[in-house]
Design a protein around this motif. Structure first.
Motif, PDB file in Angstrom:
ATOM      1  N   ALA A  15       0.787  -1.230   0.000  1.00  0.00           N
ATOM      2  CA  ALA A  15       0.000   0.000   0.000  1.00  0.00           C
ATOM      3  C   ALA A  15       0.819   1.280   0.000  1.00  0.00           C
ATOM      4  O   ALA A  15       0.524   2.206  -0.759  1.00  0.00           O
ATOM      5  CB  ALA A  15      -0.963  -0.001   1.185  1.00  0.00           C
ATOM      6  N   TRP A  18       2.009   2.183  -3.528  1.00  0.00           N
ATOM      7  CA  TRP A  18       1.065   2.117  -4.639  1.00  0.00           C
ATOM      8  C   TRP A  18       1.199   3.312  -5.590  1.00  0.00           C
ATOM      9  O   TRP A  18       1.412   3.135  -6.789  1.00  0.00           O
ATOM     10  CB  TRP A  18      -0.366   2.000  -4.127  1.00  0.00           C
ATOM     11  CG  TRP A  18      -1.367   1.992  -5.228  1.00  0.00           C
ATOM     12  CD1 TRP A  18      -2.049   3.061  -5.725  1.00  0.00           C
ATOM     13  CD2 TRP A  18      -1.780   0.872  -6.014  1.00  0.00           C
ATOM     14  NE1 TRP A  18      -2.870   2.677  -6.761  1.00  0.00           N
ATOM     15  CE2 TRP A  18      -2.714   1.330  -6.950  1.00  0.00           C
ATOM     16  CE3 TRP A  18      -1.440  -0.479  -6.004  1.00  0.00           C
ATOM     17  CZ2 TRP A  18      -3.323   0.499  -7.873  1.00  0.00           C
ATOM     18  CZ3 TRP A  18      -2.053  -1.308  -6.927  1.00  0.00           C
ATOM     19  CH2 TRP A  18      -2.977  -0.824  -7.843  1.00  0.00           C
ATOM     20  N   VAL A  33       2.343  -7.239  -7.279  1.00  0.00           N
ATOM     21  CA  VAL A  33       2.419  -7.039  -5.836  1.00  0.00           C
ATOM     22  C   VAL A  33       2.431  -8.412  -5.183  1.00  0.00           C
ATOM     23  O   VAL A  33       1.508  -9.201  -5.376  1.00  0.00           O
ATOM     24  CB  VAL A  33       1.231  -6.204  -5.318  1.00  0.00           C
ATOM     25  CG1 VAL A  33       1.360  -5.965  -3.819  1.00  0.00           C
ATOM     26  CG2 VAL A  33       1.126  -4.879  -6.073  1.00  0.00           C
ATOM     27  N   SER A  36       3.042  -7.175   1.534  1.00  0.00           N
ATOM     28  CA  SER A  36       2.327  -6.030   2.095  1.00  0.00           C
ATOM     29  C   SER A  36       3.051  -5.470   3.323  1.00  0.00           C
ATOM     30  O   SER A  36       2.415  -5.110   4.307  1.00  0.00           O
ATOM     31  CB  SER A  36       0.898  -6.431   2.451  1.00  0.00           C
ATOM     32  OG  SER A  36       0.900  -7.520   3.352  1.00  0.00           O
ATOM     33  N   VAL A  42      -4.882   0.673   0.392  1.00  0.00           N
ATOM     34  CA  VAL A  42      -4.509   1.823  -0.416  1.00  0.00           C
ATOM     35  C   VAL A  42      -5.602   2.870  -0.233  1.00  0.00           C
ATOM     36  O   VAL A  42      -6.781   2.570  -0.429  1.00  0.00           O
ATOM     37  CB  VAL A  42      -4.363   1.439  -1.907  1.00  0.00           C
ATOM     38  CG1 VAL A  42      -4.050   2.666  -2.748  1.00  0.00           C
ATOM     39  CG2 VAL A  42      -3.293   0.370  -2.081  1.00  0.00           C
ATOM     40  N   VAL A  45      -7.283   4.797  -5.184  1.00  0.00           N
ATOM     41  CA  VAL A  45      -6.877   4.170  -6.442  1.00  0.00           C
ATOM     42  C   VAL A  45      -7.487   5.003  -7.553  1.00  0.00           C
ATOM     43  O   VAL A  45      -8.708   5.074  -7.689  1.00  0.00           O
ATOM     44  CB  VAL A  45      -7.365   2.705  -6.531  1.00  0.00           C
ATOM     45  CG1 VAL A  45      -7.012   2.119  -7.897  1.00  0.00           C
ATOM     46  CG2 VAL A  45      -6.772   1.873  -5.414  1.00  0.00           C
TER      47      VAL A  45
END
Length: 131
Positions: A15, A18, A33, A36, A42, A45
């Motif tokens: 995240a 991103w 991905v 994490s 996130v 987006v």
């Protein structure tokens, strides 16, 4: 592609990376991905950016897979990287196990650029990357 962006991003952070990953990808780029470490949620987006660059995004995990399966994945990625002439990831520093807490603080503080390698057993490092 010279000094441009990236065609492929392999992301184990998640995240927190991103937006940077999407920004650095070239048109037609691929984002994979597989971890994490930087979070799983996130905040935003922006689909328009994904559409405009025609970015492909894939997610996977190595957890729960057999050792043999993991080995096949690593060999496959390694083979593709060398076939396409990709370089190995940068190494930020090499740290002896006695200083592992210092290395951990470095990573947690996001002060590293590249891999932090832990060294034990008296191995010799051929270049000056000791922290």
């Amino acid at each position: 592609r010279g000094l441009g962006g990236a065609d492929v991003v392999l992301d184990c952070v998640g995240a927190s990376m991103w937006a940077s990953n999407v920004a650095m990808l070239n048109v037609g780029g691929r984002l994979a991905v597989y971890g994490s470490l930087g979070g799983v949620k996130v905040r935003e987006v922006h689909l328009g950016k994904l559409f405009a660059k025609r970015i492909s995004v894939g997610f996977t995990t190595l957890r729960g897979q057999s050792t043999e399966s993991k080995a096949r994945i690593v060999e496959g990625v390694r083979g593709e990287m060398f076939e396409e002439g990709m370089e190995m990831p940068p190494v930020d520093c090499v740290v002896e196990m006695e200083r592992v807490e210092e290395a951990h603080r470095r990573v947690l503080g996001n002060r590293n650029f590249g891999k932090v390698i832990l060294l034990w057993g008296g191995f010799e490092i051929p270049y000056d990357l000791m922290l």
